[in-house]
Design an enzyme around this catalytic site. Sequence first.
Site, mmCIF file in Angstrom:
data_model
loop_
_atom_site.group_PDB
_atom_site.id
_atom_site.type_symbol
_atom_site.label_atom_id
_atom_site.label_comp_id
_atom_site.label_asym_id
_atom_site.label_seq_id
_atom_site.Cartn_x
_atom_site.Cartn_y
_atom_site.Cartn_z
ATOM 1 N N SER A 666 -38.616 9.369 35.390
ATOM 2 C CA SER A 666 -39.537 8.231 35.420
ATOM 3 C C SER A 666 -39.120 7.111 34.487
ATOM 4 C CB SER A 666 -40.956 8.694 35.077
ATOM 5 O OG SER A 666 -41.026 9.168 33.743
ATOM 6 N N LYS A 709 -50.047 6.798 31.279
ATOM 7 C CA LYS A 709 -49.032 5.939 30.658
ATOM 8 C C LYS A 709 -49.583 4.542 30.363
ATOM 9 C CE LYS A 709 -45.113 8.367 32.782
ATOM 10 N NZ LYS A 709 -44.042 8.320 33.785
#
Length: 809
Positions: A666, A709
């Site tokens: 990611s 996040k």
Amino acid sequence: MNIQEYENVLSIHRVPASKLCSEFESENFSFETTDDLEKLPNEMIGQKRAEKAMNFGLAVEQSGYNLFVVGPAGTGRMTYALDSVSKVAELRAVPTDWCYVYNFENPDMPLVIPFPAGMGQKFQREMEVLLIDIERLIRSSFTSEVFEKEKRRILDEFRDEIEDLWEQTDAYALENQIKIERTPTGIETIPLFFGRPMEIKEFEQLADTNKKMIKDRENLVENKIDETIYQILKIEDQLKKKVNQFMMETAANSIQELFQPLRETYKESKKVLEYLEAYFHDVVTHFSFFIEDKPQDEQQNIMNALMGSKEQYLRRYTVNLFVSQRNLNGAPIIYETNPTYHNLFGKVEYHGSLGSWDTDFTLVKPGALHLANGGYLILQATELLQHPNAWIRLKRALQTGSIQIENLNEDNVVIPTSGIKPEPIPLNLKVIIIGSYYLYDFLAEFDEDFHKLFKVKVEFVTLMDKDQENSWKMARFVKNFVDQEGLLPFHRRAIAKVIDYSSRLVDEQSKLSTNFHEITKVLVESSYWAKLDNESVVDGLHVEKALSEKALRSNHVTEQYREMINNGTIMVETDGSRVGQINGLAVLGTRDSVFGIPTKITAQTYVGKSGIMNIEREAALSGQIHNKGMMILTGFLSGEFAKNRPIPLSASITFEQTYSTIDGDSASSTELYVLLSSLADVPINQGIAVTGSVNQWGEIQSIGGVNEKIEGFYHICKERGLTGKQGVIIPKQNIQNLMLEDDVVEAVNKDQFHIWAISHIAEGIEILTGVSAGNVRNEKGKYPSNTIFAKVEERFNKMYESTKKTKNE
């Protein structure tokens, strides 16, 4: 790129606040509170595939179609399995009872007899009554006048025969001038002298020839006596046999009528008739068990201890009601929570006897397989596989279609045991095992019998569509749970918040979670906070309170990370610009909490041939997927900038201040951005954090944990002070996964924080640097001047020339 153009770029990719969270409208419900809802039976929500598989597996009656219910915990696997099986079991016939009885031919192998449901106990009681009646009638017969008279007749008949023999022997002795005297100490022969016993002096005065003659006659008489005694012994043996036969006939005649009604009742059962016949003959043979007890002396007590008491002998005529189904309405359902071998297959118990362990058929105890026979057995895979013998023997039982009770430790005991081997019972049941994906895959791969025995996979998914049908089902689930647990009724606004939380659990706006365990925790805690506020109904505010308090109880580690970032222990910049430095986003987790944090990623680029060095990989702190992501960066750079000449690049990339293994891809786009920044010598805005995977074409790919996040970086920026220029770049595909907290949405609404969604690396680099990407070459094969890609190309050209020059020198 001027300011206006940069603002246009930001505006194009900015995600509006309306797409940051999908809120369910409570007006979709026509009720006010759950009290207004009609209570309906529990139903499965969002598991149509599992429902079809379950119905199919339960309907197929052929062997091997046992079920393995697979899925994560908390999705209602156990509840649904029990409910489904209960509905089917109600419609099925009640299975047979099973009784273990004594095997008169082979006592070490008890026999098992099936009976229609409820008849096993009836048969057991009939045998108890039969035993009492047998003892009563035999005692009565053996004490009757007729019995005594016949017995005396038989004894007198044999006594007369014996007296005749002795008379003949006495006559023979007298003929030989010998008298026979029978005394308690033995038999003596005495010579006669003129009809009277000869004295010793008289015998000694005789001539030797006369003495010899008397001795010879005594020998003849003694031989006759020996022959008579032999004949008497034969007569006594015949007497014993005749008396015993007479007593057996008496016993048989006295109890014959007791068996006739039983034979008539159970005439359809061959095994019962065979048992009754063997029972009858054994009683007749062992009639002495039933004769009136006599006072026992000490010696008799010792013999009982060695040989067994009368009660122990009579136990053979009892019935062990092994499995009784008399209280059932339908097929049995057994959920065995501790599936050890003995709990599944039963056992043979023992009792101590003179330094050894003894047992009999009455000590055979059933297991879950016996109790569930004819019905359904539900097991948890985790508990089952903790007992290897249990799993292996379960497979064997399903393969052979029978249940064999064995003592697995019989060979390992120090004290001698008296073992028995009960007759196996035919097995006919459905086994439903509930387990995880991991255990299912493990068994499917390593156990060759698994697919033969468990042909039906009932798979529970973790999410379902967020449509009107499932939303109403969720509301009814809340209704049923509230009523079951005695919670306060929930307002429709509260249920709407619960539905929103369900979407957050799966990080998808158009889906709901099937993890009802997590949802029930929120229901209980919301009701608690409502009661604390002295409210009669749980409202949306109480659900929000429950969620915030739940997060507060488990965010200790999160706060520690934020504190270290804010005091500079962990170095993260949220303002200004830096070349070769960017804020990546990572997701960390504890046992009960998942949170996102920013991580500084830096890159250095220089002339060389070693390529991109992943410092984490060199330090053995990089996982395989992360290594793959780094290789993709090399593929992108080579494909974009090395079509006509090699790239003499050496670069190092690292996640600063990370000391544990890093895995996942990611951050691959983030690493590419920081490389481009270093190569182009263009600074990156430190107020923007990035997440997203990238492929070799520079296309941005979706990632997980997008909400955590974004929120992790937002909270750091908020604590330091929002500037209005901060935000997070995410993949465009992850917009559907956004279910952000209310304060993040509010900050975006006020233009204090931003979310940008992109689909290509060029879009991201423009947002980060404010410089055009220029990733499309013109007709001459050149990138537009003063763009990121042009600067990178120029840097590579310089590296190549430098390398070429060094090589020529």
